[in-house]
Design a protein around this motif. Structure first.
Motif, PDB file in Angstrom:
ATOM      1  N   UNK A 338      47.712  41.712  12.442  1.00  0.00           N
ATOM      2  CA  UNK A 338      48.772  41.220  11.227  1.00  0.00           C
ATOM      3  C   UNK A 338      49.635  41.272  11.226  1.00  0.00           C
ATOM      4  N   UNK A 339      51.057  41.631  12.021  1.00  0.00           N
ATOM      5  CA  UNK A 339      51.627  41.288  10.914  1.00  0.00           C
ATOM      6  C   UNK A 339      53.070  39.773  12.821  1.00  0.00           C
ATOM      7  N   UNK A 340      51.364  39.509  12.572  1.00  0.00           N
ATOM      8  CA  UNK A 340      52.166  37.766  13.518  1.00  0.00           C
ATOM      9  C   UNK A 340      51.011  36.784  13.026  1.00  0.00           C
ATOM     10  N   UNK A 341      51.982  35.963  13.386  1.00  0.00           N
ATOM     11  CA  UNK A 341      51.712  34.479  12.568  1.00  0.00           C
ATOM     12  C   UNK A 341      50.060  34.083  12.666  1.00  0.00           C
ATOM     13  N   UNK A 342      49.040  33.794  11.912  1.00  0.00           N
ATOM     14  CA  UNK A 342      47.643  33.448  11.663  1.00  0.00           C
ATOM     15  C   UNK A 342      47.821  32.320  12.726  1.00  0.00           C
ATOM     16  N   UNK A 343      48.670  31.889  12.907  1.00  0.00           N
ATOM     17  CA  UNK A 343      48.605  30.082  13.262  1.00  0.00           C
ATOM     18  C   UNK A 343      48.774  30.404  15.439  1.00  0.00           C
ATOM     19  N   UNK A 344      49.891  31.612  15.406  1.00  0.00           N
ATOM     20  CA  UNK A 344      50.425  31.815  16.778  1.00  0.00           C
ATOM     21  C   UNK A 344      48.654  32.426  17.019  1.00  0.00           C
ATOM     22  N   UNK A 345      48.133  33.463  16.836  1.00  0.00           N
ATOM     23  CA  UNK A 345      46.338  34.210  16.966  1.00  0.00           C
ATOM     24  C   UNK A 345      45.885  32.771  17.416  1.00  0.00           C
ATOM     25  N   UNK A 346      45.727  32.229  15.825  1.00  0.00           N
ATOM     26  CA  UNK A 346      44.746  30.962  16.439  1.00  0.00           C
ATOM     27  C   UNK A 346      44.611  29.605  18.089  1.00  0.00           C
ATOM     28  N   UNK A 347      46.110  30.166  18.012  1.00  0.00           N
ATOM     29  CA  UNK A 347      46.422  29.143  18.796  1.00  0.00           C
ATOM     30  C   UNK A 347      46.304  29.823  19.830  1.00  0.00           C
ATOM     31  N   UNK A 348      46.152  30.689  20.390  1.00  0.00           N
ATOM     32  CA  UNK A 348      46.424  31.133  21.884  1.00  0.00           C
ATOM     33  C   UNK A 348      44.702  31.601  21.787  1.00  0.00           C
ATOM     34  N   UNK A 349      43.860  31.805  20.559  1.00  0.00           N
ATOM     35  CA  UNK A 349      42.091  32.025  20.619  1.00  0.00           C
ATOM     36  C   UNK A 349      42.153  30.649  21.127  1.00  0.00           C
ATOM     37  N   UNK A 350      42.873  29.314  20.751  1.00  0.00           N
ATOM     38  CA  UNK A 350      42.032  27.708  21.055  1.00  0.00           C
ATOM     39  C   UNK A 350      42.280  27.748  22.311  1.00  0.00           C
ATOM     40  N   UNK A 351      43.591  28.572  23.002  1.00  0.00           N
ATOM     41  CA  UNK A 351      43.747  27.808  24.500  1.00  0.00           C
ATOM     42  C   UNK A 351      42.761  28.573  25.187  1.00  0.00           C
ATOM     43  N   UNK A 352      42.174  29.288  24.578  1.00  0.00           N
ATOM     44  CA  UNK A 352      41.767  30.797  26.338  1.00  0.00           C
ATOM     45  C   UNK A 352      39.615  29.811  25.968  1.00  0.00           C
ATOM     46  N   UNK A 353      39.461  29.369  24.571  1.00  0.00           N
ATOM     47  CA  UNK A 353      38.203  29.049  24.388  1.00  0.00           C
ATOM     48  C   UNK A 353      38.688  27.558  25.483  1.00  0.00           C
ATOM     49  N   UNK A 354      39.203  26.926  25.172  1.00  0.00           N
ATOM     50  CA  UNK A 354      39.378  25.762  25.831  1.00  0.00           C
ATOM     51  C   UNK A 354      39.494  25.213  27.642  1.00  0.00           C
ATOM     52  N   UNK A 355      40.638  27.001  27.463  1.00  0.00           N
ATOM     53  CA  UNK A 355      40.228  26.578  28.989  1.00  0.00           C
ATOM     54  C   UNK A 355      39.102  27.494  29.397  1.00  0.00           C
TER      55      UNK A 355
END
Length: 483
Positions: A338-355
């Motif tokens: 809740x206190x972290x940018x949704x963009x950062x969380x989304x980018x992290x998740x996207x990186x995990x999926x691509x990897x």
């Protein structure tokens, strides 16, 4: 040393001929064929619409008669030119970095596994026969004999290939579910698998070098984002660094050993090193071990740069509060969603999926190679594109079925890690002793015997610990009920 044309001479030597191979015209002058260790010359490759003619392979070697005599007794497998691991031999140190980093971000950069990996790199090609052992099972069979190799290494290697692909489907699907809630977890597994199957149609290991590069970049990216955000946000409220201990001394001891088994499961990249090195050209003056070892050192340096900050920063930020399932990524969403940018969380998740998608291709390649070899050895030609697509789709959706049917597979990581440990720590030492035959009681002889025996003993202890922990704590069995 390379293969037939890589150790050849202008002088012809009589050897037992092998059946000619029909090849498409488009591959007659490709780097993959010119560098193949199994094809002597263009005369040995016949178009599919022409009658094959028998020709004597030419061996060229700047060395004298010992290697030439050895090569006369060596029967080279002519089928490798059509298989995905050995079809292309134009790899280099950069490709080795991409593949090793993408597949090895879960491999801890420790001294002991790195030493045994070095042994495998050096054992890839024989200076006595000129043979290149392009697969772990080939080297194991050549060293211990085919029957013993199957007993020792077949299950661990097959599990490390197929089991890792199942784990990647679970990781990819669960990560998608964390960020995009509407589809069910099974639907996300299916979407991820379909994307992985589509990407798996790239023909060989060299052709996925770009995929591995993307996977390596995203692996480095998500590791860095997770620990940086965790450290910036600070320690969570109520964090504790007191270890969670079992109720009895025996339980505590077996918990420690089971943890070693889980860490050992992360050493799964060793069963891919020979395959990655097989994509490189090799000759007397430029052996493939040089660029391969250079690539491994660079990749392991980057792995260390990812994992040590992740472990140190994560432990400082979350301590005992790191979730049992999901680890640091889940902790990031639970404590800072809740206190972290949704963009950062989304980018992290996207990186995990691509990897995960990228790693699926590398770990699936040995199985693709094994399946396709059955057809190639029987028909003496490459698979049709449609048959290859069907086989790889069957493998991908088979992994999907296992991911849905046995979603608790991760709970067995400690046990499986113990079973697979010899592939990493013990077998390379024994293979080195068998092949290199160092003088008895020299330092290198003692080192490899000690490490090999230690690896086998540790494997037995870890398997026992894994079984004990499963019996003591239980496993939440939920067939066909992924969460």
């Amino acid at each position: 040393m390379g293969g037939v044309n890589e150790i050849g001479s202008n002088k012809a030597v009589s050897v037992a001929t092998t059946p000619p191979i029909s090849a498409p015209h488009s591959q007659f002058h490709s780097p993959s064929l010119s560098r193949s260790p199994l094809l002597a010359s263009d005369d040995h490759i016949q178009p599919a619409n022409k009658t094959p003619r028998i020709s004597t392979p030419r061996f060229v070697t700047p060395l004298g008669s010992p290697i030439r005599r050895a090569l006369q007794l060596t029967r080279l497998d002519p089928h490798d030119a059509w298989l995905p691991i050995t079809e292309s031999r134009n790899g280099n140190a950069y490709y080795a970095v991409f593949h090793t980093l993408c597949s090895g971000i879960g491999i801890q950069a420790l001294v002991l596994p790195l030493y045994t990996l070095y042994l495998l790199v050096q054992l890839h090609e024989s200076t006595e026969t000129g043979m290149r052992y392009s697969r772990y099972m080939q080297l194991c069979s050549a060293t211990f004999g085919e029957k013993l190799a199957k007993w020792l290494a077949l299950f661990p290697i097959m599990y490390l290939s197929g089991g890792t692909c199942v784990a990647l489907i679970i990781i990819g699907g669960q990560t998608c579910k964390m960020f995009f809630d509407p589809p069910t977890i099974v639907e996300w597994f299916l979407i991820f698998t379909s994307a992985a199957v589509l990407l798996s149609q790239l023909p060989n290991l060299n052709s996925i070098a770009g995929v591995s590069l993307i996977g390596a970049i995203t692996a480095f990216g998500y590791c860095t984002l997770i620990w940086v955000v965790s450290v910036i946000e600070g320690r969570t409220e109520g964090v504790s660094y007191n270890p969670v201990r079992g109720s009895t001394e025996v339980t505590r001891i077996f918990d420690v050993f089971n943890t070693f088994g889980i860490v050992s499961f992360a050493f799964r990249g060793h069963n891919l090193i020979l395959e990655i090195q097989a994509t490189m050209p090799s000759d007397e003056k430029h052996p493939s071990s040089v660029p391969m070892w250079k690539g491994v050192k660079i990749a392991y340096t980057l792995v260390a740069m990812c994992l040590f900050p992740l472990a140190i920063g994560g432990y400082w930020a979350y301590g005992q509060r790191i979730p049992e399932n999901g680890g640091m990524l889940t902790a990031l969403f639970v404590f800072h969603g809740k206190d972290t940018s949704q963009f950062i969380l989304g980018l992290t998740s996207l990186f995990v999926i691509i990897n995960a998608l990228s790693s699926f291709q590398i770990y699936g390649m040995p199985t693709f190679d094994d399946m396709e070899s059955v057809y190639v050895k029987k028909k003496k030609k490459a698979l049709p594109w449609w048959f290859r697509a069907i086989l790889r789709a069957m493998f991908g959706y088979g992994c999907f079925f296992v991911a849905v049917a046995i979603p608790f597979l991760a709970s067995l990581a400690g046990l499986v890690g113990g079973i697979a440990l010899p592939v990493t720590l013990a077998y390379p030492c024994f293979m080195w002793l068998k092949v290199k035959k160092p003088t008895a009681f020299t330092p290198i002889w003692c080192l490899n015997w000690v490490l090999g025996l230690l690896g086998m003993a540790l494997s037995g202890v870890l398997v026992a610990a894994g079984i004990y922990v499963i019996i003591d704590t239980g496993v939440e069995v939920s067939f066909f009920d992924p969460r």
